[in-house]
Design a protein around this motif. Structure first.
Motif, PDB file in Angstrom:
ATOM      1  N   UNK A 603     -46.566  44.279  32.140  1.00 21.24           N
ATOM      2  CA  UNK A 603     -46.188  43.542  30.930  1.00 21.24           C
ATOM      3  C   UNK A 603     -47.300  43.453  29.902  1.00 21.24           C
ATOM      4  N   UNK A 604     -48.551  43.700  30.309  1.00 19.26           N
ATOM      5  CA  UNK A 604     -49.636  43.696  29.324  1.00 19.26           C
ATOM      6  C   UNK A 604     -49.567  44.947  28.455  1.00 19.26           C
ATOM      7  N   UNK A 605     -48.999  46.026  29.013  1.00 16.57           N
ATOM      8  CA  UNK A 605     -48.970  47.313  28.320  1.00 16.57           C
ATOM      9  C   UNK A 605     -47.646  47.578  27.617  1.00 16.57           C
ATOM     10  N   UNK A 606     -46.578  46.879  27.977  1.00 13.32           N
ATOM     11  CA  UNK A 606     -45.271  47.147  27.374  1.00 13.32           C
ATOM     12  C   UNK A 606     -44.595  45.840  26.993  1.00 13.32           C
ATOM     13  N   UNK A 607     -43.726  45.902  25.991  1.00 14.88           N
ATOM     14  CA  UNK A 607     -43.038  44.709  25.517  1.00 14.88           C
ATOM     15  C   UNK A 607     -41.964  44.300  26.505  1.00 14.88           C
ATOM     16  N   UNK A 608     -41.484  43.067  26.354  1.00 17.21           N
ATOM     17  CA  UNK A 608     -40.405  42.582  27.215  1.00 17.21           C
ATOM     18  C   UNK A 608     -39.143  43.424  27.014  1.00 17.21           C
ATOM     19  N   UNK A 609     -38.884  43.823  25.775  1.00 19.79           N
ATOM     20  CA  UNK A 609     -37.713  44.651  25.473  1.00 19.79           C
ATOM     21  C   UNK A 609     -37.802  45.995  26.187  1.00 19.79           C
ATOM     22  N   UNK A 610     -38.975  46.609  26.120  1.00 23.31           N
ATOM     23  CA  UNK A 610     -39.151  47.895  26.796  1.00 23.31           C
ATOM     24  C   UNK A 610     -39.057  47.731  28.316  1.00 23.31           C
ATOM     25  N   UNK A 611     -39.516  46.606  28.821  1.00 20.16           N
ATOM     26  CA  UNK A 611     -39.444  46.355  30.267  1.00 20.16           C
ATOM     27  C   UNK A 611     -38.001  46.273  30.729  1.00 20.16           C
ATOM     28  N   UNK A 612     -37.181  45.513  29.998  1.00 15.42           N
ATOM     29  CA  UNK A 612     -35.765  45.390  30.353  1.00 15.42           C
ATOM     30  C   UNK A 612     -35.063  46.741  30.246  1.00 15.42           C
ATOM     31  N   UNK A 613     -35.412  47.510  29.213  1.00 15.57           N
ATOM     32  CA  UNK A 613     -34.780  48.821  29.037  1.00 15.57           C
ATOM     33  C   UNK A 613     -35.170  49.779  30.154  1.00 15.57           C
ATOM     34  N   UNK A 614     -36.408  49.628  30.688  1.00 18.99           N
ATOM     35  CA  UNK A 614     -36.846  50.479  31.793  1.00 18.99           C
ATOM     36  C   UNK A 614     -35.993  50.243  33.036  1.00 18.99           C
ATOM     37  N   UNK A 615     -35.580  49.002  33.249  1.00 21.02           N
ATOM     38  CA  UNK A 615     -34.712  48.706  34.397  1.00 21.02           C
ATOM     39  C   UNK A 615     -33.332  49.323  34.173  1.00 21.02           C
ATOM     40  N   UNK A 616     -32.822  49.241  32.941  1.00 23.12           N
ATOM     41  CA  UNK A 616     -31.524  49.854  32.630  1.00 23.12           C
ATOM     42  C   UNK A 616     -31.576  51.358  32.903  1.00 23.12           C
ATOM     43  N   UNK A 617     -32.688  51.993  32.538  1.00 21.67           N
ATOM     44  CA  UNK A 617     -32.822  53.440  32.781  1.00 21.67           C
ATOM     45  C   UNK A 617     -32.727  53.757  34.271  1.00 21.67           C
ATOM     46  N   UNK A 618     -33.332  52.921  35.097  1.00 22.17           N
ATOM     47  CA  UNK A 618     -33.269  53.140  36.545  1.00 22.17           C
ATOM     48  C   UNK A 618     -31.840  52.955  37.051  1.00 22.17           C
TER      49      UNK A 618
END
Length: 627
Positions: A603-618
Motif C-alpha cells: 500500500x505504500x507503493x500503490x493507491x487504494x484504488x489500484x489495490x482493489x483493482x488488482x484483486x479484481x484482476x485476480x
C-alpha cells in the motif's frame, strides 16, 4: 458400605489451603528456600533437624552451615548432585493458613516434572539468581505456569547477599522480568529480594534491605487472597466408581471437582442429557446436606438411569462441552517425538478415550512466545493442536475449569504418559445427527448468480488498509452485479463474536467462527470478502482447508509497521504506546506474514484504488467472475 440411612446429616468442612510451587533455573535455590521456610517457621521436628545437620556434613555445599536444600532433596542422587530431579511435596501449617508446596526441578530435561507440580498450584514462586538475572529456563517455567492456569507469582530474587544486597540489581531484574511477563496471563507479580541461605525476607524482614518496603515471603503467602475458584464454578462431579454393595443401594462415587450440590437439586448426565435429582449425599461419617469442591462423596439419585465410570454429573443449566473434536495446548513429555495421526489414549479426569492429533496448528517458542510451524513435537516442546476422539469427550475449557479441562496423553503400547494437555475449545459438538445431503450444491447456487463462489481473505496489521480496500472491492463487485458479502472483524465482534475477548484462545476461536460462516456463505454461491488481522499462518491455513484451496484467495495487505502506526486510524497504536493495550499484534504479539499469498498488495507503493483493482484482476484470471 456408606448405606446407613439413619445417620444424621452433617455439613462439609471448608479448608483454607494454599498450594504453591517453586520453579526457575538450575541452582537458583528452590530447595534451599523451602528448607529455610520450614526451618524459620518452626516446621521441622528435632530429629529431622539432627538428620539434616548430619546430611549437611556429608552432602552439603554450604561449608559448616546447614544445607537446607537437603530437607526436600530426598533422593540420594539429588543429594549427591545438589539438584532436584523429582517433584518433592511438603505440607506445613501456620496459625493463619495451611500450605502444600511442590519443589520442582530446574533442569530442562525434567520440565515434565515441573509441569506436573504446576498443574495443581495456585501460586508460583519463581526464583532468579541475583547474579544471573532472567534465564531461558526462567522464561520457560513462567510460560508453563501461565499456560497451566497459575495467576499469582512471587518473583523471588534470591542470593541477594552475593550482590551485596544492592537495590539496583534487584530493580533491574524485577524490571526485566515484568517486561517479559507482560504478555502472560498473571494477575499479580510480587518481586521480593531474598537470601534463602541466610533467611533474608523469607520469614522475617531483613535489616540488610532497608530499601525494600514490601512484604516478606511468608507474610505474602499467608495474606494473599486466593479463594478457591472451584466453589463459585459450575458443579462438576466425575464418576469414579459405581458403588453397588447390595440390590437395594446404587451410588456414584467420586470427588466434587467444582461447584456445590445439595440434596434435592436437579442434575444431568452431561453425555446423555438424562436428568434426575440428588436423593442422598453419602460419606463414611454420615449423610451430607450439601457437598462442595474437594469433597469425596457418594451420590444417590431419585431415578434409575445409565451412569458409569467416566460420566460427569452437572447442573442442567450449566453443562460442560461434549465433543469428539477439540483444540488443546500440549506439553510433550516423551523422548520419542509426537506422531500426528497416531492413536493415543487420552485420560480426561475419569474418562479414558482413544484419540489422535489431527494437526499441529503451531509450536510455541517459550522464550519469545512466537508461533512456529511444526510437523512433530520433541521432548518439552509446547504446541497448539487439534484432536479427534473415537467417542465423545465431556470437558470444560481449561481456563474455566482446570479439573475438567486438562488431560494426559498415554502411549497405548508402552502405557507411558507422553504428554499433558489443556483444552481450549471444542471444534465440533458430538451428536448423533448425521450430515444431511443437499440436492442443490454451491456451484448450482452460484450459477444462478453468474459467478463462482470464493472466499477473499484480507490479512495484515492493524491500520494496513484491509477494511478500506475490502470495502472498495465490495463496491466494485456490486457495480458489476455480483453477489457478495463483506465480513469485517470489528463488525462481527459486535454480534457473532461479542462474547470473545483478545486472549490467544479467544482470537483463535474468533477466526474459527469466521471461517465457518465464510464457508456457509460460499456454499450459498456468494463471493465472501473477509477482513481480519488473523496473525498466524496456522489459522489462515485452517480456513483455507475448510473452504477449499481452489476457492480461497489470500490477500496480504503489506504495510510497514511504522506506516500503520503513523496512520493509526482507530487510535490503537497510541493506546499501546501509553500502556493501555497489551499483546497488540505487531508490537508485543507476533504477526506471521503470508509466504505465498494469491495477492500481495504494497500500500505504500500503490493507491487504494489500484489495490482493489488488482484483486479484481485476480478474480478475472481465476474465472470467478465468468459465471
Amino acid at each position: 458400605m456408606f448405606t446407613n440411612p439413619t445417620t444424621e446429616p452433617v455439613l462439609a468442612r471448608t479448608k483454607d489451603q494454599l498450594r504453591f510451587i517453586t520453579c526457575g533455573s538450575v541452582d537458583d535455590g528452590k530447595s534451599t528456600l523451602i528448607g529455610r521456610l520450614l526451618h524459620d517457621s518452626k516446621m521441622i521436628y528435632h530429629d529431622q533437624l539432627k538428620a539434616l545437620e548430619r546430611d549437611s556434613l556429608k552432602y552439603g555445599s554450604t561449608g559448616n552451615d546447614i544445607d537446607f536444600a537437603l530437607l526436600v532433596d530426598g533422593l540420594e542422587a539429588e543429594q549427591e548432585q545438589g539438584i532436584t530431579i523429582d517433584v518433592a511435596y511438603r505440607f506445613f501449617t501456620t496459625p493463619r493458613r495451611s500450605f502444600m508446596v511442590a519443589d520442582t526441578p530446574g533442569h530442562e530435561q525434567y520440565t515434565r516434572n515441573m509441569a506436573t507440580g504446576a498443574s495443581h498450584a495456585q501460586l508460583a514462586i519463581i526464583l532468579i539468581d541475583a547474579r544471573k538475572g532472567v534465564m531461558v529456563q526462567t522464561r520457560r517455567h513462567s510460560f508453563i505456569c501461565s499456560l497451566l492456569g497459575i495467576r499469582h507469582v512471587v518473583l523471588a530474587v534470591n542470593k541477594i547477599d552475593l550482590v551485596a544486597y544492592k537495590k539496583e540489581c534487584f530493580d533491574r531484574i524485577a524490571r526485566d522480568y515484568l517486561a517479559f511477563a507482560a504478555g502472560l496471563s498473571f494477575t499479580s507479580i510480587i518481586p521480593i529480594p531474598i537470601s534463602a541461605r541466610y533467611g533474608d525476607n523469607v520469614v522475617d524482614r531483613s535489616a540488610h534491605t532497608k530499601w525494600y518496603h514490601g512484604p516478606c515471603l511468608l507474610e505474602h503467602l499467608e495474606s494473599i487472597d486466593i479463594q478457591s475458584d472451584t466453589e463459585s464454578q459450575a458443579f462438576r462431579f466425575p464418576v469414579q466408581w459405581v458403588n453397588r454393595p447390595n440390590p437395594d443401594f446404587r451410588g456414584y462415587a467420586g470427588s466434587v471437582a467444582s461447584g456445590r450440590i445439595s440434596t434435592g437439586d436437579e442434575i444431568v448426565v452431561a453425555a446423555s442429557g438424562r436428568t434426575t435429582r440428588v436423593k442422598r449425599i453419602v460419606t463414611y461419617d454420615g449423610d451430607l446436606v450439601a457437598a462442595e469442591a474437594g469433597d469425596a462423596v457418594i451420590i444417590t439419585l431419585e431415578d434409575e438411569i445409565d451412569i458409569s465410570r467416566g460420566d460427569i454429573l452437572s447442573q442442567p443449566n450449566d453443562r460442560p462441552k461434549v465433543a469428539d473434536q477439540l483444540a488443546a495446548y500440549v506439553i510433550w513429555m516423551d523422548n520419542e517425538p509426537l506422531s500426528p495421526g497416531r492413536n493415543y489414549v487420552l485420560r480426561i479426569g475419569s474418562q479414558t478415550i482413544s484419540g489422535s492429533i489431527t494437526a499441529i496448528r503451531h509450536r510455541i517458542d517459550v522464550n519469545t512466545c512466537e508461533h512456529l510451524a511444526a510437523a512433530t513435537l520433541s521432548l518439552n516442546e509446547i504446541a497448539f493442536c487439534d484432536f479427534v476422539t473415537a467417542t465423545p469427550a465431556v470437558f470444560d475449557p481449561y481456563n474455566l475449569n482446570r479439573k475438567t479441562g486438562s488431560f494426559i496423553v498415554i502411549d497405548r503400547y508402552t502405557n507411558r504418559t507422553v504428554g499433558a494437555g489443556m483444552i481450549a475449545f471444542p471444534l465440533r459438538g458430538a451428536t448423533n445427527i448425521a450430515e444431511q445431503a443437499l440436492s442443490v450444491d454451491r456451484r448450482e447456487r452460484a450459477a444462478l448468480k453468474n459467478q463462482k463462489p470464493c472466499v477473499i481473505w484480507f490479512t495484515g496489521l492493524s491500520g494496513a488498509g484491509k477494511s478500506t480496500i475490502a470495502n472498495l472491492l465490495d463496491q466494485k463487485l456490486f457495480a458489476m452485479s455480483r453477489h457478495t458479502m463483506l465480513l469485517d472483524g470489528d463488525n462481527l465482534r459486535h454480534g457473532l463474536n461479542a462474547d470473545l475477548g483478545f486472549s490467544e484462545t479467544d482470537r483463535e476461536e474468533n477466526i474459527r467462527r469466521v471461517g465457518e460462516v465464510a464457508k456457509l456463505m460460499a456454499d450459498s454461491g456468494l463471493i465472501v470478502i473477509c477482513s481480519f488481522i488473523s496473525p498466524t499462518r496456522a489459522e489462515r491455513d485452517r480456513v483455507r482447508s475448510l473452504v477449499g484451496k481452489e476457492e480461497f484467495i489470500e490477500v496480504f495487505v503489506d504495510t510497514p509497521l511504522e506506516e500503520c502506526a503513523r496512520r493509526d486510524p482507530k487510535g490503537l497504536y497510541s493506546k499501546v504506546k501509553s500502556g493501555k493495550i497489551k499483546n497488540f499484534t505487531g508490537i508485543d504479539s507476533c504477526y506471521e506474514a503470508p509466504t505465498t499469498p494469491e495477492v500481495h498488495l504494497r500500500t505504500v507503493e500503490q493507491t487504494l484504488e489500484h489495490s482493489a483493482e488488482a484483486v479484481v484482476d485476480v478474480l478475472r484470471a481465476r474465472s470467478v467472475l465468468d459465471g
